[in-house]
Design a protein around this motif. Sequence first.
Motif, PDB file in Angstrom:
ATOM      1  N   ASP A   1      -9.151 -11.847  -1.116  1.00 48.07           N
ATOM      2  CA  ASP A   1     -10.181 -11.216  -0.210  1.00 48.07           C
ATOM      3  C   ASP A   1      -9.615 -10.024   0.166  1.00 48.07           C
ATOM      4  O   ASP A   1      -9.907  -9.096   0.993  1.00 48.07           O
ATOM      5  CB  ASP A   1     -10.545 -12.083   0.926  1.00 48.07           C
ATOM      6  N   THR A   2      -8.241  -9.518  -0.233  1.00 48.69           N
ATOM      7  CA  THR A   2      -7.464  -8.418   0.402  1.00 48.69           C
ATOM      8  C   THR A   2      -7.725  -6.934  -0.240  1.00 48.69           C
ATOM      9  O   THR A   2      -7.713  -6.229   0.635  1.00 48.69           O
ATOM     10  CB  THR A   2      -5.853  -8.584   0.073  1.00 48.69           C
ATOM     11  N   PRO A   3      -8.496  -6.594  -1.314  1.00 45.44           N
ATOM     12  CA  PRO A   3      -8.857  -5.466  -1.840  1.00 45.44           C
ATOM     13  C   PRO A   3      -9.409  -4.435  -0.718  1.00 45.44           C
ATOM     14  O   PRO A   3      -8.963  -3.502  -0.431  1.00 45.44           O
ATOM     15  CB  PRO A   3      -9.726  -5.452  -3.194  1.00 45.44           C
ATOM     16  N   PRO A   4     -10.589  -4.736  -0.008  1.00 44.14           N
ATOM     17  CA  PRO A   4     -11.146  -4.016   0.940  1.00 44.14           C
ATOM     18  C   PRO A   4     -10.346  -3.870   2.031  1.00 44.14           C
ATOM     19  O   PRO A   4     -10.509  -2.755   2.664  1.00 44.14           O
ATOM     20  CB  PRO A   4     -12.476  -4.653   1.070  1.00 44.14           C
ATOM     21  N   LEU A   5      -9.612  -4.959   2.489  1.00 45.07           N
ATOM     22  CA  LEU A   5      -8.595  -4.671   3.330  1.00 45.07           C
ATOM     23  C   LEU A   5      -7.273  -3.558   3.203  1.00 45.07           C
ATOM     24  O   LEU A   5      -6.982  -2.883   4.293  1.00 45.07           O
ATOM     25  CB  LEU A   5      -7.919  -6.108   3.886  1.00 45.07           C
ATOM     26  N   VAL A   6      -7.194  -3.648   1.947  1.00 44.90           N
ATOM     27  CA  VAL A   6      -6.041  -2.640   1.839  1.00 44.90           C
ATOM     28  C   VAL A   6      -6.400  -1.316   1.781  1.00 44.90           C
ATOM     29  O   VAL A   6      -6.039  -0.350   2.175  1.00 44.90           O
ATOM     30  CB  VAL A   6      -5.429  -2.962   0.449  1.00 44.90           C
ATOM     31  N   GLN A   7      -7.966  -0.939   1.275  1.00 42.23           N
ATOM     32  CA  GLN A   7      -8.355   0.200   1.249  1.00 42.23           C
ATOM     33  C   GLN A   7      -8.593   0.689   2.756  1.00 42.23           C
ATOM     34  O   GLN A   7      -8.449   1.764   3.163  1.00 42.23           O
ATOM     35  CB  GLN A   7      -9.683   0.068   0.493  1.00 42.23           C
ATOM     36  N   LYS A   8      -9.238  -0.293   3.834  1.00 43.06           N
ATOM     37  CA  LYS A   8      -9.191   0.217   4.961  1.00 43.06           C
ATOM     38  C   LYS A   8      -7.948   0.558   5.499  1.00 43.06           C
ATOM     39  O   LYS A   8      -7.896   1.363   6.544  1.00 43.06           O
ATOM     40  CB  LYS A   8      -9.679  -1.271   5.585  1.00 43.06           C
ATOM     41  N   LEU A   9      -6.724  -0.020   5.011  1.00 40.88           N
ATOM     42  CA  LEU A   9      -5.540   0.054   5.684  1.00 40.88           C
ATOM     43  C   LEU A   9      -5.226   1.704   5.557  1.00 40.88           C
ATOM     44  O   LEU A   9      -4.897   2.417   6.260  1.00 40.88           O
ATOM     45  CB  LEU A   9      -4.379  -0.331   4.956  1.00 40.88           C
ATOM     46  N   VAL A  10      -5.678   2.309   4.309  1.00 38.23           N
ATOM     47  CA  VAL A  10      -5.621   3.570   3.986  1.00 38.23           C
ATOM     48  C   VAL A  10      -6.400   4.712   4.841  1.00 38.23           C
ATOM     49  O   VAL A  10      -6.179   5.688   5.415  1.00 38.23           O
ATOM     50  CB  VAL A  10      -5.689   4.051   2.387  1.00 38.23           C
ATOM     51  N   GLU A  11      -7.795   4.148   4.937  1.00 40.73           N
ATOM     52  CA  GLU A  11      -8.688   4.768   5.699  1.00 40.73           C
ATOM     53  C   GLU A  11      -8.497   5.064   7.201  1.00 40.73           C
ATOM     54  O   GLU A  11      -8.754   6.178   7.804  1.00 40.73           O
ATOM     55  CB  GLU A  11     -10.073   4.350   5.369  1.00 40.73           C
ATOM     56  N   ASP A  12      -7.790   3.918   7.676  1.00 47.03           N
ATOM     57  CA  ASP A  12      -7.601   3.867   9.158  1.00 47.03           C
ATOM     58  C   ASP A  12      -6.190   4.405   9.726  1.00 47.03           C
ATOM     59  O   ASP A  12      -5.871   4.615  10.758  1.00 47.03           O
ATOM     60  CB  ASP A  12      -7.550   2.496   9.693  1.00 47.03           C
ATOM     61  N   CYS A  13      -5.529   5.083   8.639  1.00 42.98           N
ATOM     62  CA  CYS A  13      -3.821   5.223   8.843  1.00 42.98           C
ATOM     63  C   CYS A  13      -4.217   6.635   9.352  1.00 42.98           C
ATOM     64  O   CYS A  13      -4.861   7.562   8.960  1.00 42.98           O
ATOM     65  CB  CYS A  13      -3.164   5.415   7.481  1.00 42.98           C
ATOM     66  N   ASP A  14      -3.021   7.003  10.380  1.00 41.99           N
ATOM     67  CA  ASP A  14      -3.153   8.326  10.748  1.00 41.99           C
ATOM     68  C   ASP A  14      -2.484   9.346   9.824  1.00 41.99           C
ATOM     69  O   ASP A  14      -1.796   8.996   8.989  1.00 41.99           O
ATOM     70  CB  ASP A  14      -2.239   8.515  12.145  1.00 41.99           C
ATOM     71  N   PRO A  15      -3.018  10.546   9.867  1.00 36.87           N
ATOM     72  CA  PRO A  15      -2.646  11.533   8.777  1.00 36.87           C
ATOM     73  C   PRO A  15      -1.288  11.804   8.265  1.00 36.87           C
ATOM     74  O   PRO A  15      -1.160  11.806   7.163  1.00 36.87           O
ATOM     75  CB  PRO A  15      -3.431  12.940   9.497  1.00 36.87           C
ATOM     76  N   GLU A  16      -0.443  11.760   9.477  1.00 31.77           N
ATOM     77  CA  GLU A  16       0.976  11.882   8.935  1.00 31.77           C
ATOM     78  C   GLU A  16       1.616  10.711   8.195  1.00 31.77           C
ATOM     79  O   GLU A  16       2.713  10.931   7.733  1.00 31.77           O
ATOM     80  CB  GLU A  16       1.978  12.211  10.167  1.00 31.77           C
ATOM     81  N   ARG A  17       1.248   9.627   8.283  1.00 36.14           N
ATOM     82  CA  ARG A  17       1.423   8.445   7.580  1.00 36.14           C
ATOM     83  C   ARG A  17       0.849   8.009   6.482  1.00 36.14           C
ATOM     84  O   ARG A  17       0.935   7.059   5.650  1.00 36.14           O
ATOM     85  CB  ARG A  17       1.977   7.100   8.293  1.00 36.14           C
ATOM     86  N   ARG A  18      -0.470   8.791   6.129  1.00 33.17           N
ATOM     87  CA  ARG A  18      -1.164   8.279   5.101  1.00 33.17           C
ATOM     88  C   ARG A  18      -0.914   8.688   3.584  1.00 33.17           C
ATOM     89  O   ARG A  18      -1.111   7.537   2.885  1.00 33.17           O
ATOM     90  CB  ARG A  18      -2.749   9.387   5.114  1.00 33.17           C
ATOM     91  N   ALA A  19       0.108   9.549   3.518  1.00 34.94           N
ATOM     92  CA  ALA A  19       0.571   9.399   1.889  1.00 34.94           C
ATOM     93  C   ALA A  19       1.400   8.474   1.668  1.00 34.94           C
ATOM     94  O   ALA A  19       1.308   7.786   0.722  1.00 34.94           O
ATOM     95  CB  ALA A  19       1.197  10.831   1.878  1.00 34.94           C
ATOM     96  N   ALA A  20       2.141   8.038   2.880  1.00 35.81           N
ATOM     97  CA  ALA A  20       3.127   6.877   2.586  1.00 35.81           C
ATOM     98  C   ALA A  20       2.097   5.397   2.377  1.00 35.81           C
ATOM     99  O   ALA A  20       2.466   4.475   1.485  1.00 35.81           O
ATOM    100  CB  ALA A  20       4.025   6.888   3.707  1.00 35.81           C
TER     101      ALA A  20
END
Length: 340
Positions: free
Chosen positions: A192-211
Amino acid sequence: MSLDDRKLEVLRAIVEDYVETQEPVGSKALVDRHKLGVSPATVRNDMAVLEEEGFIRQPHTSAGRVPTDAGYRLFVDRLTRIKPLSPAERRAIERFMVGAVDLDDVVHRTVRLLAQLTRQVAVVQYPSLSRSAVRHLEIVPMSTTRLTLVMITDTGRVEQRLVEMPGPVQDGDVWELRRRVNEKLAGQRLADTPPLVQKLVEDCDPERRAAMTCLASVLLETLVERSEERLALAGTANLTRGGVLDFQGTLRPVLEALEEEVILLKLIGDLEPRTTRVLIGDENQIDNLRSASVVSSGYGPGTTIVGGLGVLGPTRMDYPGTIATVRAVARYVGDLLAQN
């Protein structure tokens, strides 16, 4: 005792004697060893009917009879009395398994124990990632641009991957990445994790998004894309204990099948909770195992199945004892996973 019941009793006696002696069984030996309450002539008549119906066969002209695959199947389905493990056998299981320090240790102790108790080839599947949930994700800095991702599942399985960062990552950023991934993924089934991982990227603040994007890529590979399953095998030498009629006179096809993990996974996988499956001879869909029997069971905490275990040996097998042992070991391993 009706005639049908008597024939079943004769079949049971033939199976038990042949498993024990490795020799074809004659009518006189049956009367001498078992209290059938009838004459050798009556037993011979019953054996003739059993042979005509395909439950026993005569390997040589002047020999006694041996069970066929159909005879073993009837024995397992209608005649087997699953003998409970003795207190000594239960203590042996507990002593052997106590003190296991991690999942690898549990699996290797289990496969050795099964091989020793049944005197057959034992196979144990590691808990399947596809059936597991995330317990914890650890992120460890190796350098300013390299992290190690460690995933621990609820079944104790550990997966470790390197993550190359696009640029230097500060300790505070590592702490924040670790917090976010555990907050989102801990307790979730891997499937069940793939959409949750994608959400992690979408919700991440800009300065940490690349990491986070680099971390998410490795997370998906670790959580979802690792399709290989691991197995442990023990007791192959037990195959050589049998008589000339076992495995139709040659072990080579069986040994070749044991080298194929895909085949072994088919034999012990896809089982319902608390069920034991017995495949006898031609019931095996793998050609190289048409002369073998497989007794297998799923295991896991409670009613959740996370892997399979079982034994493989000749069709001339102690089915009651083997079934009881496989069930008991599967239940004990499931209890260990539930406790830990």
